[in-house]
Motif scaffolding. Structure first.
Motif, PDB file in Angstrom:
ATOM      1  N   ARG A 150       0.909  -0.912   0.122  1.00  0.00           N
ATOM      2  CA  ARG A 150      -0.387  -0.987  -0.139  1.00  0.00           C
ATOM      3  C   ARG A 150       0.835   1.309   0.079  1.00  0.00           C
ATOM      4  O   ARG A 150       0.325   2.635  -0.027  1.00  0.00           O
ATOM      5  CB  ARG A 150      -1.170   0.150   1.152  1.00  0.00           C
ATOM      6  N   PRO A 267      -6.069  14.799   8.439  1.00  0.00           N
ATOM      7  CA  PRO A 267      -7.154  13.312   8.543  1.00  0.00           C
ATOM      8  C   PRO A 267      -7.305  12.641   7.190  1.00  0.00           C
ATOM      9  O   PRO A 267      -7.836  11.610   7.241  1.00  0.00           O
ATOM     10  CB  PRO A 267      -8.489  14.671   8.366  1.00  0.00           C
ATOM     11  N   ARG A 271      -7.775   8.962   7.529  1.00  0.00           N
ATOM     12  CA  ARG A 271      -8.831   8.184   6.710  1.00  0.00           C
ATOM     13  C   ARG A 271      -8.164   7.335   5.636  1.00  0.00           C
ATOM     14  O   ARG A 271      -9.387   6.226   5.604  1.00  0.00           O
ATOM     15  CB  ARG A 271      -9.349   9.090   6.237  1.00  0.00           C
ATOM     16  N   ILE A 272      -7.762   7.488   5.174  1.00  0.00           N
ATOM     17  CA  ILE A 272      -7.218   6.281   4.041  1.00  0.00           C
ATOM     18  C   ILE A 272      -6.282   5.195   4.753  1.00  0.00           C
ATOM     19  O   ILE A 272      -6.857   4.638   3.883  1.00  0.00           O
ATOM     20  CB  ILE A 272      -6.743   7.132   2.809  1.00  0.00           C
ATOM     21  N   PRO A 275      -7.905   3.217   8.052  1.00  0.00           N
ATOM     22  CA  PRO A 275      -9.508   3.834   8.452  1.00  0.00           C
ATOM     23  C   PRO A 275     -10.488   3.448   9.986  1.00  0.00           C
ATOM     24  O   PRO A 275     -11.206   3.597  10.101  1.00  0.00           O
ATOM     25  CB  PRO A 275      -9.845   2.541   7.516  1.00  0.00           C
ATOM     26  N   LYS A 276      -9.403   2.272  10.365  1.00  0.00           N
ATOM     27  CA  LYS A 276      -9.991   1.937  11.954  1.00  0.00           C
ATOM     28  C   LYS A 276     -10.021   3.048  12.901  1.00  0.00           C
ATOM     29  O   LYS A 276     -11.089   2.950  13.508  1.00  0.00           O
ATOM     30  CB  LYS A 276      -8.935   0.673  12.739  1.00  0.00           C
TER      31      LYS A 276
ATOM     32  N   ARG B  21     -11.442   5.470  -4.096  1.00  0.00           N
ATOM     33  CA  ARG B  21     -11.332   4.600  -4.483  1.00  0.00           C
ATOM     34  C   ARG B  21     -12.191   4.022  -4.715  1.00  0.00           C
ATOM     35  O   ARG B  21     -12.297   2.472  -5.440  1.00  0.00           O
ATOM     36  CB  ARG B  21     -10.837   4.565  -2.873  1.00  0.00           C
ATOM     37  N   ASP B  83     -14.843   0.185   9.209  1.00  0.00           N
ATOM     38  CA  ASP B  83     -14.744   1.445   8.975  1.00  0.00           C
ATOM     39  C   ASP B  83     -15.650   2.701   8.615  1.00  0.00           C
ATOM     40  O   ASP B  83     -14.452   3.822   8.466  1.00  0.00           O
ATOM     41  CB  ASP B  83     -13.305   1.674   8.651  1.00  0.00           C
TER      42      ASP B  83
END
Lengths: 315, 101
Positions: A150, A267, A271-272, A275-276, B21, B83
């Motif tokens: 990632r 932020p 967020r990307i 995500p948790k 995405r 999420d």
């Protein structure tokens, strides 16, 4: 001492928000105003970069990167063990506090400018640099490691986020054309700076007021942390500025940079990438507590601290 | 009499932060097109007032055949529901040019 008019706009927005007024800036206007601010700050720094060799700034850039990482690493265990947040939440909030708020910088720049306090004019470069390390450290803290697959997406989010692109782009344009070249666009970006900032802060007041609800739900710890963390970070920023041999104004500005918490770049990246993590928590702390604390109390306080430290160490 | 074909309309309301995405996933899973609009509202993750980026929503609409709609819905459910703020609903619509969807 007179209060800055831009701060009164912030208080107006805050009051209107708390009283649930219908007032709101259209999203596109807020977007434009924040783009103008980021570009103006970038341009201003770029013009100064044109006048000094880049290599001399390298130690400062390295020091600021280290500071961003250090602040994130200080905040993380506090949140994890004292705040009892989950690993993802603690890492995300820590990343917000290790990074920097351009809005707070803009208010500080206006504060210093109106009081004729000089500070190093390449500060916007350090501002842009300081946005990044905390994001990377935050992601590693949340995941335990950087998953290689990632990395591309993370890098895209970190380096191509709106605020980095605009700050960096402004820096490059200012650097490329120099002071004479910028004169044609000066009226929009520099002459109107305080007015644009006032509009921006009006909306910031409304956004801050909107965070109060989540602060009530998520408890006292976030409020305490939102005030305590900048009080810990500001002396660290001050020390870094002092080690780098900056002026009193420059040291105070480093304290402001260290004390502020991001609410645009981080932020979006968190967020990307994590995500948790619950975005409400970090935004409530950064916007609901730390931003108003810094602009209303912190900035003059950090400047006094810098003057005091100068008197102490200078002697 | 006009010849209508039945298709599924997939409506997704989610966070602006993950727009790129989501649309990449939707295209990859076989949709021929999509429409994105800015949205505001309130759900169990609180008021999403769209005042600024971190707090704004989008609505994505996709018209496609039943199999594609199911694939997309299942993919979103497993990858995003836990999420992210997201709701999704499917309705039946009639279209004129069936080859387009």
């Amino acid at each position: 001492m007179n209060i800055d008019p831009v701060l009164l706009f912030f208080l107006l927005g805050l009051t209107a928000g708390v009283l649930r007024s219908e007032l709101r800036l259209p999203a596109a206007v807020y977007e434009l105003v924040s783009i103008l601010l980021l570009l103006a700050i970038g341009l201003k720094g770029g013009i100064e970069l044109a006048q000094q060799p880049f290599l001399q700034l390298l130690p400062q850039i390295v020091a600021v990167i280290a500071m961003g990482a250090l602040l994130t690493l200080i905040a993380f265990p506090l949140l994890l063990y004292w705040g009892r947040f989950s690993r993802a939440d603690a890492a995300s909030i820590a990343a917000h506090y290790g990074s920097v708020s351009v809005a707070t910088y803009a208010v500080a720049a206006a504060y210093f400018l109106t009081r004729d306090i000089p500070f190093e004019s390449h500060m916007p470069l350090l501002l842009a640099v300081l946005e990044i390390p905390a994001i990377l450290v935050g992601i590693v803290l949340a995941r335990g490691r950087l998953r290689s697959m990632r990395l591309g997406a993370v890098a895209h989010e970190v380096f191509l986020g709106k605020s980095i692109v605009l700050l960096g782009g402004g820096l490059l344009i200012g650097w490329a054309v120099g002071p004479e070249g910028v004169s044609a666009i000066e009226p929009l970006f520099f002459d109107l700076f305080h007015g644009i900032l006032a509009l921006f802060l009006l909306e910031m007041g409304l956004i801050t007021a909107a965070q109060f609800g989540s602060l009530r739900r998520h408890g006292l710890f976030l409020i305490l942390f939102g005030v305590a963390m900048p009080m810990v970070a500001a002396p660290i920023g001050l020390a870094v500025g002092w080690l780098l041999g900056l002026s009193v104004g420059g040291c105070a500005m480093m304290a402001v940079l260290a004390a502020s918490a991001s609410y645009i770049a981080v932020p979006a990246a968190m967020r990307i990438s994590v995500p948790k993590a619950n975005p409400t928590l970090s935004l409530a702390a950064a916007l609901g507590v730390t931003f108003p604390f810094n602009v209303l109390i912190g900035i003059p306080l950090y400047y006094e601290l810098a003057v005091w430290a100068e008197a102490l160490w200078g002697a | 009499m006009t010849d209508y074909a039945k298709r599924r309309l997939l409506t997704i309301v989610s966070e602006t932060a993950i727009e790129s995405r989501l649309v990449a996933d939707i295209e990859r899973l076989g949709a021929h097109g999509y429409t994105v609009t800015d949205a505001r509202g309130k759900g169990h993750r609180g008021v999403r007032s769209s005042a600024w980026e971190a707090n704004s929503n989008i609505r994505i609409e996709v018209v496609c055949d039943e199999a594609t709609a199911d694939t997309i819905a299942e993919h979103l459910r497993t990858h995003y529901y836990a999420d992210f703020a997201m709701i999704l609903f499917i309705s039946e619509v009639a279209v004129l040019r069936s080859e387009k969807f």
